[in-house]
Design a protein around this motif. Sequence first.
Motif, PDB file in Angstrom:
ATOM      1  N   LEU A 174      -9.419  -8.883  10.916  1.00  0.00           N
ATOM      2  CA  LEU A 174      -8.934  -8.784   9.540  1.00  0.00           C
ATOM      3  C   LEU A 174      -8.582  -7.350   9.182  1.00  0.00           C
ATOM      4  O   LEU A 174      -7.543  -7.079   8.582  1.00  0.00           O
ATOM      5  CB  LEU A 174      -9.998  -9.318   8.573  1.00  0.00           C
ATOM      6  N   GLY A 175      -9.462  -6.419   9.556  1.00  0.00           N
ATOM      7  CA  GLY A 175      -9.209  -5.014   9.245  1.00  0.00           C
ATOM      8  C   GLY A 175      -7.984  -4.478   9.954  1.00  0.00           C
ATOM      9  O   GLY A 175      -7.128  -3.815   9.340  1.00  0.00           O
ATOM     10  N   GLY A 176      -7.869  -4.765  11.251  1.00  0.00           N
ATOM     11  CA  GLY A 176      -6.718  -4.274  12.007  1.00  0.00           C
ATOM     12  C   GLY A 176      -5.410  -4.909  11.558  1.00  0.00           C
ATOM     13  O   GLY A 176      -4.396  -4.214  11.378  1.00  0.00           O
ATOM     14  N   GLY A 177      -5.424  -6.220  11.353  1.00  0.00           N
ATOM     15  CA  GLY A 177      -4.207  -6.905  10.915  1.00  0.00           C
ATOM     16  C   GLY A 177      -3.764  -6.461   9.534  1.00  0.00           C
ATOM     17  O   GLY A 177      -2.569  -6.242   9.291  1.00  0.00           O
ATOM     18  N   ALA A 178      -4.725  -6.317   8.607  1.00  0.00           N
ATOM     19  CA  ALA A 178      -4.378  -5.895   7.251  1.00  0.00           C
ATOM     20  C   ALA A 178      -3.852  -4.464   7.233  1.00  0.00           C
ATOM     21  O   ALA A 178      -2.871  -4.158   6.533  1.00  0.00           O
ATOM     22  CB  ALA A 178      -5.604  -6.012   6.340  1.00  0.00           C
ATOM     23  N   THR A 179      -4.474  -3.584   8.017  1.00  0.00           N
ATOM     24  CA  THR A 179      -4.020  -2.195   8.059  1.00  0.00           C
ATOM     25  C   THR A 179      -2.617  -2.099   8.649  1.00  0.00           C
ATOM     26  O   THR A 179      -1.753  -1.384   8.133  1.00  0.00           O
ATOM     27  CB  THR A 179      -4.993  -1.340   8.883  1.00  0.00           C
ATOM     28  N   ALA A 180      -2.393  -2.837   9.740  1.00  0.00           N
ATOM     29  CA  ALA A 180      -1.069  -2.817  10.366  1.00  0.00           C
ATOM     30  C   ALA A 180       0.003  -3.356   9.414  1.00  0.00           C
ATOM     31  O   ALA A 180       1.096  -2.790   9.301  1.00  0.00           O
ATOM     32  CB  ALA A 180      -1.098  -3.660  11.645  1.00  0.00           C
ATOM     33  N   LEU A 232       4.583  -2.640   5.648  1.00  0.00           N
ATOM     34  CA  LEU A 232       5.184  -2.806   4.328  1.00  0.00           C
ATOM     35  C   LEU A 232       5.523  -1.459   3.699  1.00  0.00           C
ATOM     36  O   LEU A 232       6.571  -1.293   3.072  1.00  0.00           O
ATOM     37  CB  LEU A 232       4.228  -3.585   3.415  1.00  0.00           C
ATOM     38  N   ASN A 233       4.618  -0.497   3.880  1.00  0.00           N
ATOM     39  CA  ASN A 233       4.858   0.827   3.313  1.00  0.00           C
ATOM     40  C   ASN A 233       6.047   1.513   3.975  1.00  0.00           C
ATOM     41  O   ASN A 233       6.869   2.149   3.296  1.00  0.00           O
ATOM     42  CB  ASN A 233       3.594   1.677   3.450  1.00  0.00           C
ATOM     43  N   GLU A 234       6.144   1.373   5.293  1.00  0.00           N
ATOM     44  CA  GLU A 234       7.293   1.963   6.002  1.00  0.00           C
ATOM     45  C   GLU A 234       8.595   1.254   5.638  1.00  0.00           C
ATOM     46  O   GLU A 234       9.676   1.830   5.763  1.00  0.00           O
ATOM     47  CB  GLU A 234       7.061   1.893   7.512  1.00  0.00           C
ATOM     48  N   GLY A 235       8.475   0.000   5.182  1.00  0.00           N
ATOM     49  CA  GLY A 235       9.669  -0.737   4.776  1.00  0.00           C
ATOM     50  C   GLY A 235      10.140  -0.405   3.382  1.00  0.00           C
ATOM     51  O   GLY A 235      11.131  -0.980   2.906  1.00  0.00           O
ATOM     52  N   GLY A 236       9.445   0.505   2.695  1.00  0.00           N
ATOM     53  CA  GLY A 236       9.881   0.939   1.383  1.00  0.00           C
ATOM     54  C   GLY A 236       9.004   0.490   0.243  1.00  0.00           C
ATOM     55  O   GLY A 236       9.218   0.888  -0.911  1.00  0.00           O
ATOM     56  N   MET A 237       8.002  -0.336   0.508  1.00  0.00           N
ATOM     57  CA  MET A 237       7.108  -0.789  -0.549  1.00  0.00           C
ATOM     58  C   MET A 237       6.096   0.310  -0.846  1.00  0.00           C
ATOM     59  O   MET A 237       5.666   1.047   0.047  1.00  0.00           O
ATOM     60  CB  MET A 237       6.389  -2.074  -0.125  1.00  0.00           C
ATOM     61  N   SER A 238       5.692   0.419  -2.106  1.00  0.00           N
ATOM     62  CA  SER A 238       4.724   1.448  -2.481  1.00  0.00           C
ATOM     63  C   SER A 238       3.372   1.179  -1.828  1.00  0.00           C
ATOM     64  O   SER A 238       3.044   0.037  -1.468  1.00  0.00           O
ATOM     65  CB  SER A 238       4.551   1.489  -4.000  1.00  0.00           C
ATOM     66  N   ALA A 279      -1.081  -2.329  -0.202  1.00  0.00           N
ATOM     67  CA  ALA A 279      -2.534  -2.515  -0.096  1.00  0.00           C
ATOM     68  C   ALA A 279      -2.993  -3.728  -0.887  1.00  0.00           C
ATOM     69  O   ALA A 279      -3.885  -4.473  -0.457  1.00  0.00           O
ATOM     70  CB  ALA A 279      -3.247  -1.259  -0.580  1.00  0.00           C
ATOM     71  N   LEU A 280      -2.381  -3.947  -2.057  1.00  0.00           N
ATOM     72  CA  LEU A 280      -2.755  -5.091  -2.888  1.00  0.00           C
ATOM     73  C   LEU A 280      -2.425  -6.403  -2.178  1.00  0.00           C
ATOM     74  O   LEU A 280      -3.244  -7.342  -2.177  1.00  0.00           O
ATOM     75  CB  LEU A 280      -2.022  -5.025  -4.227  1.00  0.00           C
ATOM     76  N   ILE A 281      -1.257  -6.491  -1.572  1.00  0.00           N
ATOM     77  CA  ILE A 281      -0.867  -7.712  -0.866  1.00  0.00           C
ATOM     78  C   ILE A 281      -1.804  -7.986   0.303  1.00  0.00           C
ATOM     79  O   ILE A 281      -2.273  -9.121   0.505  1.00  0.00           O
ATOM     80  CB  ILE A 281       0.591  -7.597  -0.393  1.00  0.00           C
TER      81      ILE A 281
END
Length: 234
Positions: free
Chosen positions: A36-42, A47-53, A58-60
Motif C-alpha cells: 500500500l505504501g509503495g503503490g500509493a507513493t508511486a 500524478l504530481n509529475e503529470g501536472g496535478m498538485s 496525496a489526497l487521491i
Amino acid sequence: LVLYTCALGTGYCTFVGEQREGAWLRFGELMELATLGGGATATGILLNEGGMSGEWSALICGAAVALWALARLNRTVFAAAIAVPVSFLVIAGTAGSLVGLENETATLPFVGVGVLAVLIGTRNISSPQIMRAAGGLIFLMTGPGWVASRDGYEGVLPVVLIGVVFFTLGAQNMWLELIPTAALVIVISLVLFIVEHVSNEVAQGTLIVAIGLGVFAGSVRTFQRRHTKSSPVI
C-alpha cells in the motif's frame, strides 16, 4: 517504476503469506502495508509529475488506501487497522491544506481523525484495540494543541468532553488502551486552561492537584474493577 516494481513484489509476498497462518500471515500483512505504501507513493509521484498538485495527488492516494483498508477491516489481523488511521491523517492534512486551514484551525481535521478512529474501534472489527489505541494517541497529540490555541471555552470544553466520553467508554468496557490517553488529554487540557485563566498561583496548584487526583482515582477504580472481574471466585 522502481516503487511499482517493489509494490508488485511485496504484493506477491502478501498473497502468499496471507494464504497461511501464524508467522507467515503476519509477514503477509506487513507486506500488505508495504504494498500500500509503495503503490500509493508511486501513484502520487506519477500524478504530481503529470501536472496535478501535490495536495490533490496525496489526497487521491490517501483516499484510495483508506477505501481499501476500510474494506479489509474484518479480513486482516492488523494491517487494515494500521492503514486506516494513517490514510485518514493524509486525507486530513491534504484536505485542510486545500481548503486553506491555517494555524490553529489546521488542527481540527486531525482531532476529527482521532475521534473517528476511536469510534471505528468501538465497532466489531478485527484488532479494534489497535484502532482505539491509534485514535487515542492521535487525539492526545492534537486535542491539547487546539486548547492551547483558543483562549475561551470553545477550546477546552469540546476537547475535555470528548476526553471524558473516551475515558468513560474505556472504563465501562475495560479498554485499557484508551484510558491513559483519554486521562492525559483531560489533565493536559484543563491544566492549560487553568494556567491561562487563573492568575493566583495557589489556586492554580490546588486545581491542578485536584484534577490529577480525580483522574488518578478514576483510573485506579477502573483497574480495580478489572482485577475483581478477572479474579477467580473461590
